[in-house]
Design a protein around this motif. Structure first.
Motif, PDB file in Angstrom:
ATOM      1  N   ARG A 105      -6.245   7.328   5.898  1.00 38.14           N
ATOM      2  CA  ARG A 105      -7.387   6.940   5.087  1.00 38.14           C
ATOM      3  C   ARG A 105      -7.585   5.464   5.363  1.00 38.14           C
ATOM      4  NH1 ARG A 105      -6.351  11.628   2.405  1.00 38.14           N
ATOM      5  NH2 ARG A 105      -8.136  12.659   1.728  1.00 38.14           N
TER       6      ARG A 105
ATOM      7  N   ASP B 268      -8.194   4.131  -5.345  1.00 41.07           N
ATOM      8  CA  ASP B 268      -8.373   3.366  -4.056  1.00 41.07           C
ATOM      9  C   ASP B 268      -7.746   4.178  -2.974  1.00 41.07           C
ATOM     10  OD1 ASP B 268      -8.692   1.140  -5.328  1.00 41.07           O
ATOM     11  OD2 ASP B 268      -6.659   0.081  -5.291  1.00 41.07           O
ATOM     12  N   SER B 269      -7.317   5.425  -3.300  1.00 43.61           N
ATOM     13  CA  SER B 269      -6.681   6.390  -2.270  1.00 43.61           C
ATOM     14  C   SER B 269      -8.019   7.582  -2.086  1.00 43.61           C
ATOM     15  CB  SER B 269      -5.599   7.073  -2.702  1.00 43.61           C
ATOM     16  OG  SER B 269      -4.373   5.935  -2.557  1.00 43.61           O
TER      17      SER B 269
ATOM     18  N   GLY C  58      -0.614   4.652  -1.956  1.00 41.49           N
ATOM     19  CA  GLY C  58      -1.656   5.630  -0.787  1.00 41.49           C
ATOM     20  C   GLY C  58      -1.103   6.228   0.316  1.00 41.49           C
ATOM     21  N   ARG C  59      -0.087   5.524   0.919  1.00 41.89           N
ATOM     22  CA  ARG C  59       0.575   6.233   1.885  1.00 41.89           C
ATOM     23  C   ARG C  59       1.572   7.390   1.485  1.00 41.89           C
ATOM     24  NH1 ARG C  59       4.494   1.914   4.312  1.00 41.89           N
ATOM     25  NH2 ARG C  59       5.047   3.548   5.778  1.00 41.89           N
TER      26      ARG C  59
ATOM     27  N   ASP D 192       0.741  -1.321  -0.176  1.00 43.71           N
ATOM     28  CA  ASP D 192       0.019  -0.130  -0.072  1.00 43.71           C
ATOM     29  C   ASP D 192       0.897   1.348   0.082  1.00 43.71           C
ATOM     30  OD1 ASP D 192      -2.256   1.512   0.153  1.00 43.71           O
ATOM     31  OD2 ASP D 192      -2.358   1.583   2.282  1.00 43.71           O
TER      32      ASP D 192
ATOM     33  N   ASP E 261      -0.821  10.254   0.764  1.00 45.95           N
ATOM     34  CA  ASP E 261      -1.225  10.898   1.882  1.00 45.95           C
ATOM     35  C   ASP E 261      -0.241  11.831   2.678  1.00 45.95           C
ATOM     36  OD1 ASP E 261      -3.550   9.870   2.185  1.00 45.95           O
ATOM     37  OD2 ASP E 261      -3.236   8.271   3.348  1.00 45.95           O
TER      38      ASP E 261
ATOM     39  N   VAL F 267      -4.252   3.155  -8.051  1.00 44.42           N
ATOM     40  CA  VAL F 267      -3.628   3.678  -6.648  1.00 44.42           C
ATOM     41  C   VAL F 267      -4.484   4.968  -6.351  1.00 44.42           C
ATOM     42  CG1 VAL F 267      -1.559   4.963  -5.656  1.00 44.42           C
ATOM     43  CG2 VAL F 267      -1.311   2.901  -7.158  1.00 44.42           C
TER      44      VAL F 267
END
Length: 430
Positions: free
Chosen positions: A160, A124-125, A89-90, A86, A93, A121
């Motif tokens: 998230r 999904d975020s 997403g990280r 993941d 963020d 990506v």
């Protein structure tokens, strides 16, 4: 595979960015932004990178720039062998948090149509796809002056993925999602069906069952700032606790959106009794006045948590103040399995009989399970550290954890569980 660490870009990362760029390009396809633009933004704008144990290799990077009220992602790249993690997403963020300081309102990206994995990506975020250009946009929950106000209040934006990280407890998650998250996240649809989005709820259950975790998960799922109010910290205000509580909620009202959390609310809202009145009765009265004010504000959710719902003042639980009074019980089998997987070292996780540990830990809180796991690990460590003959030490085994479980005293007694089940019938409002 070691967990990646996200940090800010450093000047010595420049060559590694070039290497990452080469590894993430599609032959014969032109990127939206060229390498020169990416490198320039690394220096002049904002950039974050993901590294493993070996910091000489970048596992991924996200680069962006602020333009007026929009933030644009110039580059998001992840090594092919790490795309299953993941990381995307990280990285997004982390980049968003840095760009938010520039006062932007939305975070945007242009994604080439020949890169469906990159598009995934973004979706999904939490990015929404706009038009045929594959324009992805995500609204930043805290903007402008709210950033400084949120910081002063001790609030924060939670990752998230916090909601999905809560393993098991499907019954509780489904109840929270349907009653709280869905009406607040889709107010137009709720209005069409005459559903009034909730403004205040109580979570109750035995100590250590994860009420705070669920409150944070709701804030994460909504993408709203999370502000926890600590009455014990407000008690030192020269104006008094009641006045400090009112002032805190007045400042929270200035935020555009917020999930407000008060843990152990029974400390300031216990049954009012006695003559003359106790000092805390004034605080209870103030809280009773604050709740209607919160209910009049849109995009607000007050979550109060209590271990002892029977001790709450009866006026607090009347209809019209809290929309729901929801029970949060001990972790179920799936939740205990997720908790154990969090504390089992990677090298022994496959050798340990996890179902046996799940069965043996029935009736325990997450904190109980963590204590047992750490106790087993500490015992194995001490055996290895004190053994001076140099022999190969035995790895942690199922019996180590079972022995640790047998040695701890559960936080929640059978009597407390029985009272909790009675409280669900008598006081629960779902």
């Amino acid at each position: 595979m070691s967990k990646a660490t996200i940090r800010e870009f450093r000047s010595e990362d420049l060559g590694r960015i070039v290497t990452l760029w080469d590894a993430t390009q599609v032959p014969g396809r032109e990127p939206v932004y060229g390498l020169s633009e990416v490198l320039a933004s690394c220096h002049a704008d904002e950039a974050v990178v993901a590294v493993g144990e070996d910091e000489d290799v970048l596992l991924g990077a996200a680069v962006g720039r602020a333009a007026h009220e929009q933030g644009w992602i110039v580059y998001l790249g992840i090594l092919p062998e790490h795309r299953s993690q993941d990381l995307g997403g990280r990285l997004l963020d982390a980049l968003e948090r840095r760009l938010a300081a520039h006062g932007i309102g939305t975070l945007c990206s242009l994604v080439p149509s020949h890169q469906p994995e990159a598009l995934a990506v973004f979706t999904d975020s939490g990015f929404a796809l706009e038009h045929e250009l594959r324009y992805a946009e995500r609204r930043i929950p805290v903007q402008g002056r709210d950033i400084a106000l949120l910081r002063d209040l001790g609030g924060r934006i939670l990752p998230r993925g916090h909601w999905d990280a809560v393993g098991g407890m499907q019954k509780e998650k489904e109840l929270l999602e349907r009653r709280l998250v869905m009406p607040l996240a889709r107010p137009e649809l709720a209005e069409r069906y005459g559903v009034v989005p909730p403004r205040a709820v109580v979570l109750f259950g035995p100590p250590g069952t994860g009420k705070t975790t669920f409150a944070k998960a709701v804030a994460s799922k909504l993408g709203w700032p999370f502000v926890e109010v600590f009455p014990s910290r407000l008690g030192g205000d020269p104006a008094g606790l009641a006045a400090a509580l009112r002032e805190t909620f007045s400042r929270i009202a200035e935020l555009e959106k917020a999930v407000i959390f008060i843990d152990e609310v029974e400390e300031i809202a216990a049954h009012r009794k006695g003559d003359p009145p106790s000092p805390l009765q004034g605080v209870t009265n103030e809280l009773l006045k604050i709740i209607p004010d919160v209910r009049e504000q849109s995009d607000r959710l007050l979550i109060c948590a209590t271990n002892f719902i029977r001790s709450l003042d009866s006026a607090l639980l009347r209809h019209g103040r809290f929309d729901y009074v929801l029970p949060i019980g001990l972790p179920d089998d799936a939740a205990r399995e997720a908790i154990w997987s969090r504390y089992l070292p990677g090298e022994v996780a496959t050798a340990v009989d996890v179902p046996a540990l799940v069965a043996a830990s029935a009736g325990l809180t997450p904190a109980d399970i963590e204590h047992a796991a750490r106790r087993a690990a500490q015992g194995a460590f001490e055996r290895a550290a004190l053994d001076e003959d140099g022999t190969e030490h035995r790895a942690l085994a199922t019996e180590d954890y079972l022995q640790a479980l047998r040695s701890i005293r559960p936080t929640v007694s059978e009597e407390v569980v029985a009272d909790f089940l009675e409280d669900i019938d008598a006081l629960g409002r779902m």
